[in-house]
Design an enzyme around this catalytic site. Sequence first.
Site, short mmCIF file in Angstrom:
data_model
loop_
_atom_site.label_atom_id
_atom_site.label_comp_id
_atom_site.label_asym_id
_atom_site.label_seq_id
_atom_site.Cartn_x
_atom_site.Cartn_y
_atom_site.Cartn_z
CG PHE A 148 -0.14 0.52 2.35
CD1 PHE A 148 0.06 1.94 2.86
CD2 PHE A 148 0.09 -0.38 3.41
CE1 PHE A 148 0.49 2.22 3.95
CE2 PHE A 148 0.69 -0.12 4.53
CZ PHE A 148 0.93 1.18 5.03
CE LYS A 172 -3.13 -8.02 -5.15
NZ LYS A 172 -3.48 -7.22 -3.79
CD GLU A 175 -5.82 -5.73 0.28
OE1 GLU A 175 -4.78 -5.84 -0.64
OE2 GLU A 175 -5.63 -6.24 1.29
CB SER A 225 4.56 -7.52 5.84
OG SER A 225 3.64 -8.42 5.21
CB CYS A 280 10.53 -0.57 3.02
SG CYS A 280 11.54 -0.10 1.29
CD GLU A 381 8.29 -3.39 8.45
OE1 GLU A 381 7.46 -4.09 8.23
OE2 GLU A 381 8.74 -2.57 7.43
P1 NAD Z 1 1.32 -6.54 3.09
O1 NAD Z 1 2.39 -7.80 3.05
O2 NAD Z 1 0.32 -6.63 4.03
O3 NAD Z 1 0.57 -6.70 1.47
C1 NAD Z 1 1.36 -6.70 0.28
C2 NAD Z 1 0.46 -7.13 -0.88
O4 NAD Z 1 0.28 -8.64 -0.46
C3 NAD Z 1 -0.46 -6.55 -1.16
O5 NAD Z 1 -1.11 -6.70 -2.60
C4 NAD Z 1 -1.75 -7.59 -0.46
O6 NAD Z 1 -2.82 -7.89 -1.06
C5 NAD Z 1 -1.01 -8.91 -0.48
N1 NAD Z 1 -1.15 -9.98 0.67
C6 NAD Z 1 -1.46 -9.40 1.87
N2 NAD Z 1 -1.41 -10.65 2.94
C7 NAD Z 1 -1.58 -11.73 1.85
C8 NAD Z 1 -1.61 -13.15 2.12
N3 NAD Z 1 -1.68 -13.53 3.41
N4 NAD Z 1 -1.54 -13.96 1.18
C9 NAD Z 1 -1.24 -13.44 -0.17
N5 NAD Z 1 -1.33 -12.05 -0.45
C10 NAD Z 1 -1.49 -10.93 0.68
O7 NAD Z 1 2.09 -5.15 2.94
P2 NAD Z 1 1.44 -3.90 3.06
O8 NAD Z 1 0.98 -3.45 4.58
O9 NAD Z 1 0.79 -3.50 1.93
O10 NAD Z 1 2.99 -2.92 3.02
C11 NAD Z 1 3.78 -2.78 4.01
C12 NAD Z 1 4.94 -3.63 4.08
O11 NAD Z 1 5.61 -3.60 2.83
C13 NAD Z 1 6.22 -3.22 5.14
O12 NAD Z 1 6.35 -4.42 5.93
C14 NAD Z 1 7.05 -2.69 4.42
O13 NAD Z 1 8.30 -2.55 4.95
C15 NAD Z 1 7.07 -3.41 3.01
N6 NAD Z 1 7.68 -2.83 2.20
C16 NAD Z 1 8.94 -3.42 1.60
C17 NAD Z 1 9.70 -2.62 0.73
C18 NAD Z 1 11.04 -3.17 0.17
O14 NAD Z 1 11.54 -2.63 -0.84
N7 NAD Z 1 11.41 -4.13 0.81
C19 NAD Z 1 9.06 -1.45 -0.10
C20 NAD Z 1 8.03 -1.24 0.45
C21 NAD Z 1 7.07 -1.74 1.53
#
Ligand code: NAD
Length: 488
Positions: A148, A172, A175, A225, A280, A381
């Site tokens: 997000f 994708k 959401e 994450s 991140c 985190e």
């Molecule tokens: P998230 O892991 O909750 O969601 C990321 C994506 O995965 C979304 O598209 C979501 O629909 C999907 N998703 C979520 N849960 C899922 C599941 N159980 N099974 C399958 N798909 C699933 O992450 P977020 O809250 O949207 O973003 C924040 C996180 O992203 C933080 O941990 C941040 O550090 C990380 N991040 C990392 C980087 C990097 O380059 N390392 C960059 C940006 C964000």
Amino acid sequence: MEILNYINGQWVKPEVSEYVDVINPATGEKMTQTPLSGAVDVDAATQAAAAAFPMWRRTPVQERIQYLFKLRDLLKAHIDEIARIITNECGKTFDESKAEMVRAIENVEVACGMPHMIKGEFVEDIASGIDELMIRQPVGVCATIAPFNFPGMIPFWYLPYALAAGNTYIVKPSEKVPMTMQYIFHLIEQIGFPKGVINLVNGAKGAVDALLDHPTVRAITFVGSTPVARYIYSRAAANGKRVQAQGGAKNPVFIMPDADMNMATTIIADSAFGCAGQRCLAVSLAVTVGEARNTFVEMICDAAASRKVGYGLEEGVQMGPVINHASKARIEHLIGVGVAEGASVPVDGRRAIIKGYEKGSFVRPTILLDVKPNSEIWETEIFGPVLGLMHVNTIEEAIALANSHSYGNQASLFTSSGAAARKFQYEVEAGNVGINIGVAAPMAFFPFSGWKESFFGDLHAQGMDAVEFFTQKKVVIQRWPREWSRKF
Ligand code: NAD
């Protein structure tokens, strides 16, 4: 704005009964809802992308990049509209939203160099009359699953390279923030890519699992994450796909006694509280070394307390809300955990109410003083505007502390000593290292990824790593006996 899928060059309403509300985190108002697409919608996108692949692959690379030049121009021309959408659905300030799109555009620009980047290798006469060459070919249908916090930028770490290299694509988005890509895909529609080359599927876990399991999808990139990154990596790899999965972070910054304290304070505050800490590469642990503590602690507390928090489209606002009320509750809970573990809170951003935006999910900048190594608050985190302060006596202790953490996305050092800087960059275990830098985000022509629990995979995002990821190498050995050429 109604959220639809874009499949085979058409806007399609997925046949779903489940939706997720999209809320402006500053005002609390519902802006739209995300349809939770499932396997049927993913299959339609995948079939469209697979059908487009043979023709797109045969389109010469210099023709493919003409579409990217148009994409770059449209993104530049509409950057303000895109930035406003990002601010409204994600919460960050208008300037932060624009900066995010600048990096997206830079990736498109770098991918326009694909005719050069995709070149192979050739060695004449590996034996008499035998030549060997390596060519890079696209892998097929590829997909990105995005988080997000950078709804406009993160898909562009990948898709321009994938398309320029001859792959077809499915995006994708999260959401929670579907509007940015919805708008960008309306721009993409104007470019006139051949049908099926680039597709958009909105949804959550159901759509992700369908992508991970679909036999036609050859490569997956994920950013999000760590628990989900690990899941994506193992499930996609078990299904025989190429996969890279970027995970979470807990980024330390170390302040040496010889650092320029004004510069360090300004930059560290911007890193910790910019994008409300939802980056991140946000610094989340600031560790003073030796006498640096005597000045830095008070200065960073003042910087945190004076940050202007509010709606990101308002003039002068330096920090917006966090993504939603669940996130605010989680962050406030974790601040409480820090206190229970013995930290004090000289600047406490809990229970923030912003006048005129009482329904917003705001947390003000927070400082947790004396975070203990290996405590829950040290390990976890937080993904919010919370900076933990710690102290060590030497640079050796600093590096050992950084390297003892399970994450390895970024580590920074503030110093005026070249020797300390060199030792730090040499020894610290992180994918991105900042020397007098708070957000060490690589330019589009450098690879981007963390180490350890912050990354699962091999090849990174952006630049030549993206070219490698989205192409497969083929080696050809040719025999042309010398006597055959004597005929001519
Ligand atoms: P998230 O892991 O909750 O969601 C990321 C994506 O995965 C979304 O598209 C979501 O629909 C999907 N998703 C979520 N849960 C899922 C599941 N159980 N099974 C399958 N798909 C699933 O992450 P977020 O809250 O949207 O973003 C924040 C996180 O992203 C933080 O941990 C941040 O550090 C990380 N991040 C990392 C980087 C990097 O380059 N390392 C960059 C940006 C964000």
